[in-house]
Design an enzyme around this catalytic site. Structure first.
Site, PDB file in Angstrom:
ATOM      1  N   ASP A   1       0.833  -1.199   0.000  1.00 58.44           N
ATOM      2  CA  ASP A   1       0.000   0.000   0.000  1.00 58.44           C
ATOM      3  C   ASP A   1       0.872   1.254   0.000  1.00 58.44           C
ATOM      4  O   ASP A   1       0.562   2.250  -0.673  1.00 58.44           O
ATOM      5  CB  ASP A   1      -0.938   0.008   1.205  1.00 58.44           C
TER       6      ASP A   1
ATOM      7  N   ASP B   1       9.080  -9.831   0.114  1.00 64.48           N
ATOM      8  CA  ASP B   1       9.662 -10.028   1.440  1.00 64.48           C
ATOM      9  C   ASP B   1      10.987 -10.736   1.210  1.00 64.48           C
ATOM     10  O   ASP B   1      11.019 -11.910   0.828  1.00 64.48           O
ATOM     11  CB  ASP B   1       8.727 -10.879   2.307  1.00 64.48           C
ATOM     12  N   VAL B   2      12.111 -10.044   1.408  1.00 64.82           N
ATOM     13  CA  VAL B   2      13.413 -10.620   1.072  1.00 64.82           C
ATOM     14  C   VAL B   2      13.792 -11.786   1.987  1.00 64.82           C
ATOM     15  O   VAL B   2      14.756 -12.502   1.709  1.00 64.82           O
ATOM     16  CB  VAL B   2      14.539  -9.562   1.103  1.00 64.82           C
TER      17      VAL B   2
ATOM     18  N   ASN C   1      18.525  -2.451   0.203  1.00 65.56           N
ATOM     19  CA  ASN C   1      18.261  -1.517   1.288  1.00 65.56           C
ATOM     20  C   ASN C   1      17.401  -2.100   2.410  1.00 65.56           C
ATOM     21  O   ASN C   1      17.409  -1.576   3.519  1.00 65.56           O
ATOM     22  CB  ASN C   1      17.591  -0.263   0.714  1.00 65.56           C
TER      23      ASN C   1
ATOM     24  N   SER D   1      26.064  -0.221   7.466  1.00 68.75           N
ATOM     25  CA  SER D   1      25.894   0.730   8.562  1.00 68.75           C
ATOM     26  C   SER D   1      27.225   0.870   9.292  1.00 68.75           C
ATOM     27  O   SER D   1      28.046  -0.054   9.278  1.00 68.75           O
ATOM     28  CB  SER D   1      24.830   0.230   9.553  1.00 68.75           C
TER      29      SER D   1
ATOM     30  N   TYR E   1      22.167  -6.634  15.521  1.00 70.30           N
ATOM     31  CA  TYR E   1      22.157  -5.733  14.362  1.00 70.30           C
ATOM     32  C   TYR E   1      23.576  -5.451  13.898  1.00 70.30           C
ATOM     33  O   TYR E   1      23.876  -5.509  12.694  1.00 70.30           O
ATOM     34  CB  TYR E   1      21.455  -4.434  14.733  1.00 70.30           C
TER      35      TYR E   1
ATOM     36  N   LYS F   1      25.241  -6.283  10.165  1.00 75.27           N
ATOM     37  CA  LYS F   1      25.793  -5.281   9.258  1.00 75.27           C
ATOM     38  C   LYS F   1      27.281  -5.521   8.999  1.00 75.27           C
ATOM     39  O   LYS F   1      27.795  -5.216   7.915  1.00 75.27           O
ATOM     40  CB  LYS F   1      25.552  -3.880   9.808  1.00 75.27           C
TER      41      LYS F   1
ATOM     42  N   THR G   1      14.866   8.796  10.443  1.00 78.07           N
ATOM     43  CA  THR G   1      13.897   8.196   9.541  1.00 78.07           C
ATOM     44  C   THR G   1      12.691   7.732  10.351  1.00 78.07           C
ATOM     45  O   THR G   1      12.674   7.829  11.590  1.00 78.07           O
ATOM     46  CB  THR G   1      14.498   6.982   8.800  1.00 78.07           C
TER      47      THR G   1
END
Length: 255
Positions: free
Chosen positions: A43, A65-66, A92, A149, A162, A166, A197
């Site tokens: 959407d 959906d990767v 991304n 990152s 995380y 990365k 963001t």
């Protein structure tokens, strides 16, 4: 002056429903590329596609959906069917995967790596297969840009999962660049610091977030356009002499 440096090229952007993905899609379109926007939230994709088309660009929305390996190839085929051979991939899509190591659910760890690492690997691999088949790679136009990152270079409190994911993206970028160098495929990465963001806005508006910003050398977040020139460099002609590079843009946050 009109920017047509990517005219005739087709770009595929994952995680394109919000944040950096939306900006990248508009930036690529503004440089003349046709853009396939891929994400789970279709959407939101539709509204971004409409905005690009209203600005005179060409774009399509592709549900993806990767973390679903079976969905990646068909999504790329759908994009190519609508826009032509893909020559630019922007990996991304990503998850924050935050949580202290002792309490981090295994499911969260697995999901973070499924999206941030396996998704990057499989999307790159499937894109390269198509770049080779279409002749894009032989022509020297194949570009893969992985969004890593500074978290892959330094350790951030409460973000061990995380950071590890990365760091894996950075290693993966160099490994794929080495493996595909003779095929004339440029594989590079951008390692950004904190840009405000949708995913982090609430945190940086909190007292804890404000305290974190005050600890940065320049005591600020980066502007939304901080990565623009690096992205254009890595997608354009100059990247024919760049592969395996990791461009760090963090306003000194990791110092």
């Amino acid at each position: 002056m009109t920017d047509n440096r990517l005219a005739g090229r087709t770009a595929f952007v994952t995680g394109a429903s919000s944040g950096l993905g939306v900006r990248f899609a508009h930036l690529l379109s503004g440089a003349g590329a046709k853009v396939a926007l891929a994400a789970r939230r279709t959407d939101r994709l539709d509204s971004v596609v409409d905005a690009i088309r209203q600005g005179g660009g060409e774009a399509v929305a592709v549900p993806l959906d990767v973390s679903d390996p079976a969905a990646i190839g068909p999504a790329l085929d759908q994009a190519q069917g609508a826009l032509g051979p893909i020559s630019i991939l922007i990996n991304n899509a990503g998850l924050s995967g935050d949580g202290a190591a002792l309490s981090l659910p295994v499911e969260t760890w697995d999901q973070t790596f499924d999206v941030n690492v396996r998704g990057v690997f499989l999307t790159a691999r499937e894109a390269v297969k198509r770049m080779l088949d279409s002749g894009v790679a032989e022509a020297g136009d194949a570009r893969i840009v992985n969004i890593a990152s500074v978290a892959g270079l330094v350790q951030l409190p409460g973000l061990t999962g995380y950071c590890a994911s990365k760091a894996a993206v950075i290693s993966l970028t160099k490994g794929l660049a080495r493996e595909w160098a003779k095929r004339h495929i440029a594989v590079n990465a951008i390692a950004p610091g904190y840009i405000e963001t949708e995913i982090n806005a609430d945190w940086f508006a909190s007292e804890g977030g404000k305290a974190q910003i005050s600890g940065f050398p320049r005591r600020r977040l980066m502007d939304g356009d901080a990565l623009d020139e690096a992205l254009m460099l890595l997608c354009g002609r100059s990247a024919r002499f760049m592969t395996g590079s990791v461009i760090v843009i963090d306003d000194g946050q990791a110092l």
